[in-house]
Motif scaffolding. Sequence first.
Motif, PDB file in Angstrom:
ATOM      1  N   ASP A  66      34.945 -11.036  60.791  1.00 62.56           N
ATOM      2  CA  ASP A  66      36.002 -10.138  61.237  1.00 62.56           C
ATOM      3  C   ASP A  66      35.390  -8.796  61.658  1.00 62.56           C
ATOM      4  N   ASP A  94      44.148 -14.930  64.157  1.00 65.71           N
ATOM      5  CA  ASP A  94      43.936 -14.493  62.775  1.00 65.71           C
ATOM      6  C   ASP A  94      44.070 -12.997  62.545  1.00 65.71           C
ATOM      7  N   ILE A 138      36.272 -15.836  60.155  1.00 70.56           N
ATOM      8  CA  ILE A 138      37.405 -16.359  60.903  1.00 70.56           C
ATOM      9  C   ILE A 138      36.983 -17.693  61.514  1.00 70.56           C
TER      10      ILE A 138
END
Length: 592
Positions: free
Chosen positions: A239, A329, A222
């Motif tokens: 993540d 995200d 991310i």
Amino acid sequence: MSHIIILDSYVANLIAAGEVVDRPASAIKEMLENSIDAGATSITAEIKNGGTTFMRITDNGSGIESADLPLAIKRHATSKIRTEADLNSIATLGFRGEALAAIASVSKLRIMSKVRENKFGAQLTVDNGDIISVDTIGCPDGTTIICEELFAAVPARRKFLKSDRAETAAAAAVVEKIALSHPEVSIKFITDGTLRFQTAGDGRLYDAIYAVLGRDFAKKLIPVDYTTAGITVSGFVGDPSTSRGNRNLQNFFINGRYVKCRTAAAALENAFDSYIPHERFPSCVLMIKMMPAFVDVNVHPAKLEVKFSDDRAIFDAVFCAVKNALIRDIDRPELKFAATAKTADDVRARNAFVPVYDRLNDTDGDPKPTEKISLEELEGVFSGKAAGTADAPSPAALKSEIKTDEYKTVTISSLDSERLAAPPAGQPLDFLSGGENIVTSASIPHIDYKASEKVSSEPVPQPAAPSEPIKAEESPLATPPFYRILGTAFNCYIFVELSDRVLVVDQHAAHERIIFETMKENMRSSDPPSQIMLLPIPVPLTTEEAAALEANKAEIMSIGFSWKIDTAARCADMLSYPAQLESEAAAAQIVK
């Protein structure tokens, strides 16, 4: 007679070398940092036998003048700072002038360098601190340093080195950090003639991560980009699926320098607090840029720790940067609560405490169906007034029926009042009977917590009385304390009454402790029980974890593990694991 002497320069250099260079990886780190400070855009690092016998660093940097080569191996000789004021704003990776002096004092060293403006280069040859020669040679622009027979003249230092494979892994970890910290520099790493990795040097951090940490990790990143109060935080965080049981994949770089920063690590983990379990740690590659005057890098011999003028500013910058990236995200589903009728089953499942007498099987036949009750009715019960009535029912009219899927319905009001009466003073509470059956440490039955938690109502058999009394001096457990199992909570905790106190036992932690003690016993066995895999299980490892695995190979194998390191795939193929563990748990434990 004086007992204090001044050490000669050779001994003093050996002591100083131990502070800077304690293994081949340390020497690799110092030489790579010198190449980057020299403005190199392409660097090749090559080692053999873990770096103990051969190390070579080649760069295309600015080079060293032939007249400066003898000074380069002197202590505190540097081209990066000049005055005291320069220490307040250090912008280079090296500045102390100790690295080459330390390496030259414990190895056979050759430095070949050429400045772009010169037609010829020069070569300096050093043998354990003694300059052998300075020769004019032809060589490409830049500098090449060859270090051989590290610690050959210092056996006391060399005997503490690990195996060649472990030293190679440690050196690889250092080169990886350097490659990640400067994606604008193309770095090639070769071990025993085999190319481990090569970065493109295009200035893109993502490409460097892809080349160093692998495709699988790079696909789960991310992006992070945030600036506040003169502090810029950029890079990537993994993540939640990339979380690990340790912090080995947390990479923080302050102004291009890899550091172990507790402040940044705490901010990162706080930002991930609601995204991953508490026993897991997030992964990241974060670049933190700030004014050099606000950070002190001269606080650690290996320059792995720094001090900030304002720790809180660093914490806030990293926390906000990561938290904003996660919110942007990661989509979280909207929680919707449906208004459904609550049953006794729901109440029973959510009850915080399950007493033992509530699980007795003292009725025959199937349990009666439980009537559904609404939230309003429950509120009336707890407040002393039933829903829909003017007056609350009398206590005798209330019958609390509690039911689970495994236990039959028990009406508390139908139990013998004597069983619920308070025991005489000085005697522990006995839920199982009127005091006839006393559970002791010798008579408590074995409980399999993975199976049903159903408790039999039959009396627990008492152990046979010993033919002769046991003397207190012969056994410390001559008079074991009485205890009762009062009940369980959340299918996890066991409440035990012991004399004048209550013990709370985490049955999962107790189970893990039993496995731990069994594995300790396995270490004393020459043939520990293990489960051999039909197909090996790949366990992803970082370079540091692979080095630690090899360094402690004998101890880990004595437990029942066996594996094969796959360097190309960056994993260990687990061939067998202790019989007490499940395969998934074994894979997690071998990483820990």
